[in-house]
Design a protein around this motif. Structure first.
Motif, short mmCIF file in Angstrom:
data_model
loop_
_atom_site.label_atom_id
_atom_site.label_comp_id
_atom_site.label_asym_id
_atom_site.label_seq_id
_atom_site.Cartn_x
_atom_site.Cartn_y
_atom_site.Cartn_z
N LYS A 92 0.83 -1.20 0.00
CA LYS A 92 0.00 0.00 0.00
C LYS A 92 0.87 1.26 0.00
CE LYS A 92 -3.89 -2.25 0.17
NZ LYS A 92 -3.33 -3.61 0.10
N PRO A 93 0.34 2.37 -0.52
CA PRO A 93 1.09 3.63 -0.52
C PRO A 93 1.53 4.02 0.89
CG PRO A 93 -0.81 3.81 -1.96
CD PRO A 93 -0.95 2.50 -1.25
N LEU A 135 16.63 11.64 -5.08
CA LEU A 135 15.27 11.18 -5.30
C LEU A 135 15.10 10.58 -6.69
CD1 LEU A 135 12.47 11.06 -3.95
CD2 LEU A 135 11.96 13.24 -5.06
N THR A 136 14.73 9.30 -6.74
CA THR A 136 14.67 8.54 -7.99
C THR A 136 13.32 7.85 -8.11
OG1 THR A 136 17.05 8.12 -7.89
CG2 THR A 136 15.74 6.69 -9.32
N PRO A 137 12.60 8.04 -9.21
CA PRO A 137 11.34 7.31 -9.41
C PRO A 137 11.60 5.87 -9.81
CG PRO A 137 11.77 8.74 -11.28
CD PRO A 137 12.84 9.03 -10.27
N LEU A 138 10.79 4.97 -9.28
CA LEU A 138 10.88 3.54 -9.60
C LEU A 138 9.66 3.16 -10.44
CD1 LEU A 138 12.02 2.13 -6.14
CD2 LEU A 138 13.44 2.80 -8.09
N ARG A 139 9.91 2.60 -11.59
CA ARG A 139 8.84 2.28 -12.54
C ARG A 139 8.68 0.77 -12.67
NH1 ARG A 139 7.71 6.96 -15.55
NH2 ARG A 139 9.28 8.62 -15.25
N TYR A 145 5.70 3.51 -9.36
CA TYR A 145 5.11 2.84 -8.20
C TYR A 145 5.86 3.14 -6.91
CZ TYR A 145 2.19 0.13 -11.35
OH TYR A 145 1.26 -0.25 -12.29
N GLY A 146 7.00 3.81 -6.99
CA GLY A 146 7.74 4.12 -5.77
C GLY A 146 8.76 5.22 -6.02
N MET A 147 9.24 5.83 -4.94
CA MET A 147 10.28 6.85 -4.99
C MET A 147 11.36 6.44 -4.00
SD MET A 147 9.14 8.98 -7.25
CE MET A 147 10.24 10.37 -7.04
N GLU A 153 4.25 4.44 -3.79
CA GLU A 153 3.38 5.55 -4.19
C GLU A 153 2.08 5.07 -4.83
OE1 GLU A 153 4.01 8.62 -3.49
OE2 GLU A 153 6.01 8.23 -2.65
N ARG A 154 2.04 3.83 -5.28
CA ARG A 154 0.83 3.33 -5.95
C ARG A 154 0.72 1.83 -5.69
NH1 ARG A 154 0.17 4.29 -12.32
NH2 ARG A 154 0.22 6.44 -11.52
#
Length: 378
Positions: free
Chosen positions: A111-112, A136-140, A147-149, A186-187
């Motif tokens: 969960k977020p 800070l890096t976005p995770l795809r 879906y995450g940072m 994050e999602r």
């Protein structure tokens, strides 16, 4: 002592004794070598998802990528977030920064706001990530959605040191590290298990017998015919709609114990390391084995020939070779029908066979039709 307290005391002792006896009977009644269904596979849709991101690690002590274009572009992107624009054509030497790839596993039902562990690996020629901080890096995911940072200080287990003369000392792998709890979800991933027409349980290893036993175990536990084996992997289960009802059923199913089918007869051979593994299902038909070892030895003993005094001859080297052949005589091993793994090991050890010789013997038994097992060469 009053009568009623004594009765209550004896009743409590008797009740505890009955509970202990019931638990003992349950343990005794469990089938031999039974395993929980949750250890044999997973429900379809209930699985982790892999996340990947491209980021930048800063704060390194001169062990970064130096002039790697990827890290330069990454640094320009980072400073642009804060309204700073580097002049065109300027490529700073980023010895204290490194371009990295960030990976993480997103568990099912995450969960977020929950935290994830991430692994950070150098993409270029960075010598060490020790002491670095991930920006800070976005995770795809595989669908390209975020879906995450990830962000945080790296924990690096390796160490790398280099001298001015080019000498280097490296302990473990200093170009990769981890950030415990370094990413935030994050999602959430929609599993769809609560809206699918049926639940599907997939075995980790395909086996028709095990699939049938899993279906029978579920039907016996619930007293109906709601589970059906569709193939060697999948077992479909009729279930009511709704997450609450299905979670309850899945929790009960996971703890049902069944006895999986015996593994097929296999012989695993690693030709590179000489490792041979034979499982207990391997049987040998009547066969006789004679394994000898032929050794050919060639020795060269050149001699120096000197000319006679006051002669016109020259010193020369005369070759001298000696060839010997030695053959070890090994006893003939006779396997009776139905020989087990212990018999095979005992016989092979008796003739003094090495791992390479054992591979040759097993291949010959397979070709002769005396070993009914799958021979897997790694």
């Amino acid at each position: 002592m009053e009568l009623f307290p004594m009765i209550r005391m004896f009743t409590s002792i008797f009740a505890r004794a009955l509970v202990a006896l019931a638990l003992t009977l349950c343990v005794v009644a469990a089938p031999a070598h039974a395993e929980r269904i949750k250890d044999l596979g997973t429900f379809q849709g209930v699985r982790p998802n892999q996340l990947t991101g491209y980021g930048l690690v800063v704060g390194l002590a001169g062990t970064g990528d130096d002039s790697l274009d990827y890290s330069t572009q990454g640094m320009k992107g980072v400073v642009s977030r804060f309204g700073l624009t580097l002049p065109a054509g300027v490529n700073p030497a980023l010895k204290n920064a490194a371009a990295v790839l960030v990976t993480a596993d997103l568990p099912a039902f995450a969960k977020p706001g929950q935290r994830l562990d991430v692994t950070v690996s150098a993409l270029g020629k960075a010598k060490s990530l020790r002491g670095g901080t991930l920006i800070l890096t976005p995770l795809r995911g595989a669908d390209g959605q975020i879906y995450g940072m990830a962000q945080g200080n790296l924990a690096v287990g390796g160490l790398g040191v280099s001298g001015a003369d080019g000498s280097q000392v490296s302990v473990n792998i200093p170009s990769a590290g981890r950030i415990p709890g370094g990413a935030t979800v994050e999602r959430a991933v929609i599993t769809g298990f609560d809206t699918a027409p049926q639940l599907t349980f997939n075995l980790a290893e395909a086996d028709l017998t095990t699939a049938l036993r899993v279906a029978d175990g579920i039907n016996q536990a619930f007293g109906d015919r709601r589970a059906r084996a569709m193939d060697a992997v999948s077992v479909t289960i009729d279930a009511q709609q709704g997450a609450e009802q299905r979670i309850l059923m899945m929790g009960l199913i996971e703890n049902i114990e069944v006895r999986p089918a015996d593994a097929p007869a296999k012989v695993i051979v690693n030709a590179r390391t000489g490792t041979v593994v034979i499982n207990g299902a391997v049987r040998i038909a009547p066969a006789a084995i004679a394994h000898g070892k032929l050794t050919v030895s060639v020795q060269e003993s050149p001699r120096v020939v000197q000319p006679l005094p006051f002669s016109k001859g020259e010193t020369a080297v005369e070759p001298s070779s000696s060839i010997s052949v030695q053959e070890e005589k090994k006893p003939v091993i006779n396997f009776k029908g139905g020989a087990s793994l212990a018999d095979i090991v005992k016989a092979v050890n008796a003739i003094g066979a090495s791992p390479a010789d054992m591979v040759a013997i097993l291949e010959a038994l397979k070709q002769a039709g005396a070993m009914k097992a799958e021979l897997v060469v790694l």
